[in-house]
Motif scaffolding. Structure first.
Motif, short mmCIF file in Angstrom:
data_model
loop_
_atom_site.label_atom_id
_atom_site.label_comp_id
_atom_site.label_asym_id
_atom_site.label_seq_id
_atom_site.Cartn_x
_atom_site.Cartn_y
_atom_site.Cartn_z
N HIS A 132 9.65 61.31 19.63
CA HIS A 132 8.26 61.81 19.30
C HIS A 132 7.41 60.66 19.28
O HIS A 132 7.67 59.44 18.77
CB HIS A 132 8.48 62.51 18.02
CG HIS A 132 9.27 63.81 17.99
ND1 HIS A 132 9.01 64.92 18.52
CD2 HIS A 132 10.52 63.83 17.43
CE1 HIS A 132 10.10 65.75 18.48
NE2 HIS A 132 11.02 65.03 17.74
N GLY A 133 6.10 60.65 19.64
CA GLY A 133 5.31 59.66 19.56
C GLY A 133 4.00 60.05 19.24
O GLY A 133 3.54 61.16 19.33
N THR A 134 3.00 58.98 18.92
CA THR A 134 1.64 59.22 18.56
C THR A 134 0.93 58.00 19.31
O THR A 134 1.37 56.86 19.66
CB THR A 134 1.42 59.09 17.20
OG1 THR A 134 1.69 57.81 16.48
CG2 THR A 134 2.09 60.14 16.24
N VAL A 135 -0.34 58.28 19.81
CA VAL A 135 -1.15 57.65 20.33
C VAL A 135 -2.49 57.34 19.42
O VAL A 135 -2.96 58.30 19.15
CB VAL A 135 -1.45 57.79 21.69
CG1 VAL A 135 -2.49 56.92 22.39
CG2 VAL A 135 -0.32 58.00 22.70
N LYS A 136 -2.84 56.06 19.48
CA LYS A 136 -4.11 55.89 18.66
C LYS A 136 -5.17 55.20 19.70
O LYS A 136 -4.70 54.24 20.36
CB LYS A 136 -4.14 55.22 17.32
CG LYS A 136 -3.02 56.10 16.45
CD LYS A 136 -2.91 55.19 14.99
CE LYS A 136 -2.10 56.04 14.04
NZ LYS A 136 -1.88 55.11 12.86
N ALA A 137 -6.57 55.28 19.42
CA ALA A 137 -7.44 54.67 19.97
C ALA A 137 -8.21 53.93 18.99
O ALA A 137 -8.97 54.58 18.06
CB ALA A 137 -8.15 55.44 20.97
#
Length: 152
Positions: free
Chosen positions: A113-118
């Motif tokens: 499971h992963g998350t992406v942030k900008a």
């Protein structure tokens, strides 16, 4: 027909020998050979007790190979006891999500499971994975997690 085929063979042989004499070709061939030797050394099975290390080394190779292929810069990588933790930077939100999705497919037997942030044009991601736990009674993991979370 035989003479024509032989002439084509001779021409290809000359081209091949010219290529092998090229300095740039030799440098690339040498680097490739060195990388393959390292890969084989990492994956070498020396004993049954070493299979856990081989599995972990295979995971590391998948992660690094995919990162290079997708132009991802890894900031942190930890693989231990059937768990993986990765932090990195991508060129876009899409690139980070694609990297996570590819690893989810390639790391069979793992739940990832992963998350992406900008933040100010910098796209970072974090991914966690662990060996899937099989439930003998037919129960499945009831956690309601999406494959790639969104944290902006």
């Amino acid at each position: 027909m035989c003479w024509t085929s032989y002439d084509v063979y001779e021409q290809q042989k000359v081209e091949y020998l010219n290529l092998r004499a090229n300095d740039q070709y030799r440098v690339v061939e040498q680097k490739y050979s060195e990388l393959m030797a390292i890969k084989h050394k990492i994956l070498k099975n020396t004993s049954d007790s070493n299979k856990v290390n081989i599995y972990q080394n295979s995971i590391v190779l998948y992660i690094l190979d995919t990162a290079m292929d997708q132009h991802i810069s890894l900031q942190h990588l930890n693989v231990k006891d059937g768990r993986v933790s990765i932090d990195g930077i991508g060129t876009s939100d899409e690139a980070c999500r694609k990297y996570i999705a590819i690893l989810q497919q390639r790391l069979s037997g793992m739940e990832c499971h992963g998350t992406v942030k900008a933040d100010k044009g910098v796209y970072t991601f974090h991914m966690e994975g662990s060996k899937r736990e099989y439930h003998p009674t037919g129960q499945q993991d009831t956690n309601d997690r999406s494959p790639v979370g969104d944290s902006n």
